[in-house]
Design a protein around this motif. Structure first.
Motif, PDB file in Angstrom:
ATOM      1  N   LYS A  59       1.030  -0.986  -0.015  1.00  0.00           N
ATOM      2  CA  LYS A  59       0.093  -0.080   0.120  1.00  0.00           C
ATOM      3  C   LYS A  59       0.495   1.076   0.054  1.00  0.00           C
ATOM      4  O   LYS A  59       0.386   2.037  -0.856  1.00  0.00           O
ATOM      5  CB  LYS A  59      -1.318  -0.020   1.063  1.00  0.00           C
ATOM      6  N   ARG A  60       1.716   1.339   0.942  1.00  0.00           N
ATOM      7  CA  ARG A  60       3.398   2.480   0.833  1.00  0.00           C
ATOM      8  C   ARG A  60       3.616   2.239  -0.062  1.00  0.00           C
ATOM      9  O   ARG A  60       3.464   3.398  -0.696  1.00  0.00           O
ATOM     10  CB  ARG A  60       3.448   2.023   2.251  1.00  0.00           C
ATOM     11  N   ARG A  61       3.964   1.632  -0.856  1.00  0.00           N
ATOM     12  CA  ARG A  61       4.882   1.326  -2.218  1.00  0.00           C
ATOM     13  C   ARG A  61       3.682   2.296  -3.685  1.00  0.00           C
ATOM     14  O   ARG A  61       4.143   2.944  -4.351  1.00  0.00           O
ATOM     15  CB  ARG A  61       5.136   0.006  -2.595  1.00  0.00           C
ATOM     16  N   LEU A  62       2.884   1.653  -3.145  1.00  0.00           N
ATOM     17  CA  LEU A  62       1.048   2.303  -4.542  1.00  0.00           C
ATOM     18  C   LEU A  62       0.972   3.355  -4.575  1.00  0.00           C
ATOM     19  O   LEU A  62       1.475   4.668  -4.474  1.00  0.00           O
ATOM     20  CB  LEU A  62      -0.054   1.370  -4.559  1.00  0.00           C
ATOM     21  N   LEU A  63       0.945   4.480  -2.663  1.00  0.00           N
ATOM     22  CA  LEU A  63       0.795   5.305  -2.688  1.00  0.00           C
ATOM     23  C   LEU A  63       2.106   6.386  -2.843  1.00  0.00           C
ATOM     24  O   LEU A  63       1.998   7.859  -3.841  1.00  0.00           O
ATOM     25  CB  LEU A  63       1.066   5.798  -1.308  1.00  0.00           C
ATOM     26  N   ILE A  64       3.407   6.122  -2.698  1.00  0.00           N
ATOM     27  CA  ILE A  64       4.094   6.684  -3.725  1.00  0.00           C
ATOM     28  C   ILE A  64       5.034   6.873  -5.199  1.00  0.00           C
ATOM     29  O   ILE A  64       4.625   7.825  -5.584  1.00  0.00           O
ATOM     30  CB  ILE A  64       6.209   5.700  -2.535  1.00  0.00           C
ATOM     31  N   ILE A  65       4.182   5.757  -5.943  1.00  0.00           N
ATOM     32  CA  ILE A  65       3.621   5.550  -6.820  1.00  0.00           C
ATOM     33  C   ILE A  65       3.742   6.553  -7.279  1.00  0.00           C
ATOM     34  O   ILE A  65       3.213   7.136  -8.037  1.00  0.00           O
ATOM     35  CB  ILE A  65       3.428   4.243  -7.288  1.00  0.00           C
ATOM     36  N   GLY A  66       1.990   6.373  -6.508  1.00  0.00           N
ATOM     37  CA  GLY A  66       0.650   7.971  -7.301  1.00  0.00           C
ATOM     38  C   GLY A  66       1.409   8.948  -6.783  1.00  0.00           C
ATOM     39  O   GLY A  66       1.111   9.532  -7.801  1.00  0.00           O
TER      40      GLY A  66
END
Length: 261
Positions: A59-66
């Protein structure tokens, strides 16, 4: 100063602005990923729920990607909006400075021929023209692709106005310069060479491009100097007698109109 020599209308300057914006975005993205490295990879909790830790890390990775995508999109939009160089002189058209793509077509078939007369001025010929040329050039040579015209207004054989006209049809060098410089840069070089002050833009008339006038110091006092430019020609005009910038601009426009055929 170095800054004063930068052509802020050039394509390279505009590209530099774009690269600057994108560089800041790249630095921001790199910092974002480095500073959140430990946050994106939480340690396995004491209860041993490794799957939960993996999901949280995802989830955190997806947030940073966003956030990364958002930074990239904003930077791309700003970079695109910042890229607005002035067109090269060869790209201008009869619609005026800033029109793209039709300069050569709009100028097709036109040629520059110095008129025998305009607005009460008569083109000097023979010995009178030779004396005027000797006085104006003072031993210098005219650059390739340029022609001089000397005009007398009151018929006494003395020089009252002279013009230098350059045309792409007379020299490949002029054609190359028109393809490399904006009209703003052409004017900047011309008026700097004339040491002119109070340079003011005026309506360029039916042939578009640009027309500006300024005041240049001389032993007799300030003389008006004007210049016009379009896709195919450049004209520099100096009035020997003192006159206002408005009157000098009117004379230049009349001469330009009479010169283009």
């Amino acid at each position: 100063m170095i800054v004063a020599s930068v052509d802020t209308t050039s394509q390279s300057y505009a590209l530099g602005q774009v690269i600057g914006i994108l560089s800041v975005a790249v630095v921001a993205i790199v910092l974002l990923w480095r500073l959140t490295r430990s946050w994106r990879a939480p340690s396995t909790p004491a209860d041993g729920d490794g799957a939960g830790a993996t999901r949280e890390a995802g989830k955190r990775r997806l947030l940073i990607i966003g956030v990364t995508v958002l930074i990239a999109v904003v930077a791309a939009a700003k970079a695109t909006a910042s890229y607005h160089p002035e067109p090269r002189a060869s790209e201008t058209s009869a619609a005026g400075t800033g029109s793209h793509g039709q300069g050569a077509q709009a100028a097709a078939g036109r040629s520059a021929v110095l008129p025998d007369s305009f607005s009460g001025y008569q083109l000097m010929t023979g010995d009178a023209a030779q004396r005027a040329e000797t006085a104006v050039l003072a031993g210098r040579k005219m650059p390739a692709g340029s022609k001089l015209g000397f005009y007398d207004k009151d018929g006494d054989g003395s020089l009252d106005l002279f013009v230098t006209v350059s045309s792409v049809e007379w020299s490949p060098k002029i054609r190359k310069e028109k393809a490399e410089k904006s009209i703003t840069q052409e004017f900047r070089d011309f008026f700097a060479g004339a040491k002119a002050h109070d340079v003011t833009p005026f309506e360029p008339g039916p042939y578009g491009g640009g027309l500006s006038c300024g005041l240049s110091p001389s032993p007799e006092g300030d003389q008006a100097v004007c210049a016009w430019s379009d896709a195919t020609t450049f004209g520099g005009v100096r009035t020997v007698a003192q006159t206002t910038l408005n009157d000098a601009a009117g004379l230049t426009l009349a001469l330009r109109t009479a010169t283009m055929r």
